[in-house]
Design a protein around this motif. Structure first.
Motif, mmCIF file in Angstrom:
data_model
loop_
_atom_site.group_PDB
_atom_site.id
_atom_site.type_symbol
_atom_site.label_atom_id
_atom_site.label_comp_id
_atom_site.label_asym_id
_atom_site.label_seq_id
_atom_site.Cartn_x
_atom_site.Cartn_y
_atom_site.Cartn_z
ATOM 1 N N MET A 208 9.917 -7.549 27.078
ATOM 2 C CA MET A 208 9.503 -7.687 25.686
ATOM 3 C C MET A 208 10.388 -6.820 24.806
ATOM 4 O O MET A 208 10.713 -5.680 25.171
ATOM 5 N N LYS A 209 10.797 -7.345 23.665
ATOM 6 C CA LYS A 209 11.636 -6.585 22.760
ATOM 7 C C LYS A 209 11.306 -6.934 21.314
ATOM 8 O O LYS A 209 10.803 -8.017 21.013
ATOM 9 N N LEU A 210 11.589 -5.965 20.429
ATOM 10 C CA LEU A 210 11.415 -6.167 18.997
ATOM 11 C C LEU A 210 12.545 -7.041 18.476
ATOM 12 O O LEU A 210 13.721 -6.768 18.728
ATOM 13 N N VAL A 211 12.193 -8.105 17.741
ATOM 14 C CA VAL A 211 13.193 -9.034 17.221
ATOM 15 C C VAL A 211 13.472 -8.774 15.746
ATOM 16 O O VAL A 211 14.621 -8.658 15.323
ATOM 17 N N ALA B 12 3.022 -20.857 24.071
ATOM 18 C CA ALA B 12 4.112 -20.933 25.042
ATOM 19 C C ALA B 12 4.176 -19.673 25.887
ATOM 20 O O ALA B 12 4.681 -19.690 27.013
ATOM 21 N N LEU B 13 3.678 -18.553 25.354
ATOM 22 C CA LEU B 13 3.605 -17.302 26.103
ATOM 23 C C LEU B 13 2.204 -17.082 26.663
ATOM 24 O O LEU B 13 2.056 -16.518 27.755
ATOM 25 N N GLU C 61 9.766 -10.774 21.008
ATOM 26 C CA GLU C 61 10.075 -11.838 21.962
ATOM 27 C C GLU C 61 9.723 -11.354 23.355
ATOM 28 O O GLU C 61 10.118 -10.254 23.753
ATOM 29 N N ALA C 62 8.983 -12.183 24.088
ATOM 30 C CA ALA C 62 8.580 -11.843 25.454
ATOM 31 C C ALA C 62 9.111 -12.903 26.406
ATOM 32 O O ALA C 62 9.123 -14.096 26.086
ATOM 33 N N ALA D 33 8.784 -18.746 31.691
ATOM 34 C CA ALA D 33 8.535 -19.113 30.286
ATOM 35 C C ALA D 33 8.900 -17.958 29.381
ATOM 36 O O ALA D 33 9.135 -16.826 29.823
ATOM 37 N N GLN D 34 8.948 -18.247 28.088
ATOM 38 C CA GLN D 34 9.165 -17.227 27.078
ATOM 39 C C GLN D 34 8.435 -17.652 25.798
ATOM 40 O O GLN D 34 8.142 -18.824 25.588
ATOM 41 N N GLY D 35 8.135 -16.675 24.949
ATOM 42 C CA GLY D 35 7.427 -16.972 23.712
ATOM 43 C C GLY D 35 7.467 -15.779 22.782
ATOM 44 O O GLY D 35 8.135 -14.774 23.056
#
Length: 338
Positions: A79-82, A121-122, A200-201, A206-208
């Motif tokens: 997970m990161k800050l977008v 989606a997540l 964003e994870a 999958a990702q979401g």
């Protein structure tokens, strides 16, 4: 002989001196306090310094949630800050996916209400993992009651991590409930400025995205305090340091006593069978390596201690290696080795 002034001349001199003094005071006041036009549309605007402080706090939140949720799910979770930006509430509503999972979170002691959105989606792969699956994303659909209850526990864990990240400025997040699209539209006025933070994870299958929306106006006092706290050097008390060392002493991480790395022929490995004696390219007195977290801590001899195996260390322990091993296991603080 000097000229004698009459009463009229004296009154005229005093009047002229008073007018000159008043003029100087007016000019000085204008020079000290210049007047500027105020744009009321800038109310609640978050400054660049405040936005940088917000980014540092939310980056900490993302890293903490990545470790906490990944350990709970027992699957890789990144997970990161977008981005963090100011938006009118109406624009935030336009960005919402459908269907979605969105809940209200109360900001105490401000008494305001924010929103937390988790894209399905997540959300679906998280629920799939907790139900025993491999974490695949499902086609977009509404969650069942059981799936909704499972995801609520995940969101509550997320809110706890938000509290840990923002606790230094006294801001507390309280999970309220999942909201419908119609209820969300009534929480704030359409033109109100909001702070929208996007994350964003990623999971193996999958990702979401996760989005947090907070009223910008009510955050100003908290943000000023956040900047002042950031400029102040942080020092832990001796009691806090002792407690941290006590907690670190209970940390467990992988340790192995093994041969040094070597190279063997593929034919020797292919010929292995039960009872085979494999000759290693090592002298019989070679010392084994004690590895902690995959890193070599020192050299040791295998021994027996009572009914257990043991490792008798030879030479000094590399404290820097131990600190690196602690950090590789997600332990932020490190401790010195005597």
């Amino acid at each position: 002989m000097g000229k004698q002034l009459g009463q009229g001349d004296i009154d005229a001199l005093f009047a002229a001196a008073g007018a000159a003094n008043a003029s100087e005071q007016v000019e000085g006041a204008e020079a000290e306090v210049p007047l500027e036009q105020y744009d009321f549309s800038s109310a609640g605007q978050i400054s660049n310094d405040q936005m940088r402080a917000i980014s540092s706090v939310n980056d900490l939140f993302a890293r903490n949630l990545m470790h906490t949720l990944g350990a709970w799910l027992r699957t890789p979770f990144k997970m990161k800050l977008v981005a963090g930006e100011q938006l009118p509430f109406s624009e935030f509503l336009e960005r919402l996916s459908s269907p979605n999972y969105i809940c209200s979170i109360r900001l105490e002691p401000l008494g305001a209400v924010g929103l937390l959105e988790l894209e399905l989606a997540l959300a679906s792969p998280i629920v799939d993992v907790l139900l025993g699956g491999v974490g695949r994303a499902w086609p977009a659909r509404e969650l069942t009651d059981i799936e909704d209850a499972i995801l609520t526990s995940v969101v509550q864990m997320t809110v706890k991590e938000l509290n840990l990240a923002w606790q230094s400025v006294g801001l507390e997040f309280v999970f309220e409930k999942r909201e419908t699209d119609a209820a969300v539209a009534r929480l704030l006025t359409s033109g109100e400025k909001t702070l929208c933070v996007s994350f964003e994870a990623r999971m193996p299958e999958a990702q979401g995205a996760m989005n947090i929306c907070l009223p910008a106006v009510v955050l100003n006092a908290i943000l000023r305090r956040l900047i002042s706290e950031g400029d102040r050097p942080k020092r832990r008390s001796k009691e806090a340091q002792a407690r941290m060392r006590e907690l670190l002493a209970e940390v467990k991480f992988g340790t192995a006593l093994q041969f040094p790395s070597m190279r063997l022929k593929a034919s020797e490995l292919a010929a292995l069978e039960p009872g085979t004696v494999l000759r290693l390219p090592l002298a019989k007195h070679s010392i084994s390596e004690l590895r902690v977290g995959g890193l070599q801590l020192g050299r040791a001899h295998p021994v027996r201690t009572g009914e257990h195996r043991g490792a008798q260390l030879e030479g000094d322990i590399d404290g820097e290696i131990l600190n690196d091993a602690l950090e590789s296991q997600g332990v932020v603080e490190t401790m010195s080795v005597n």
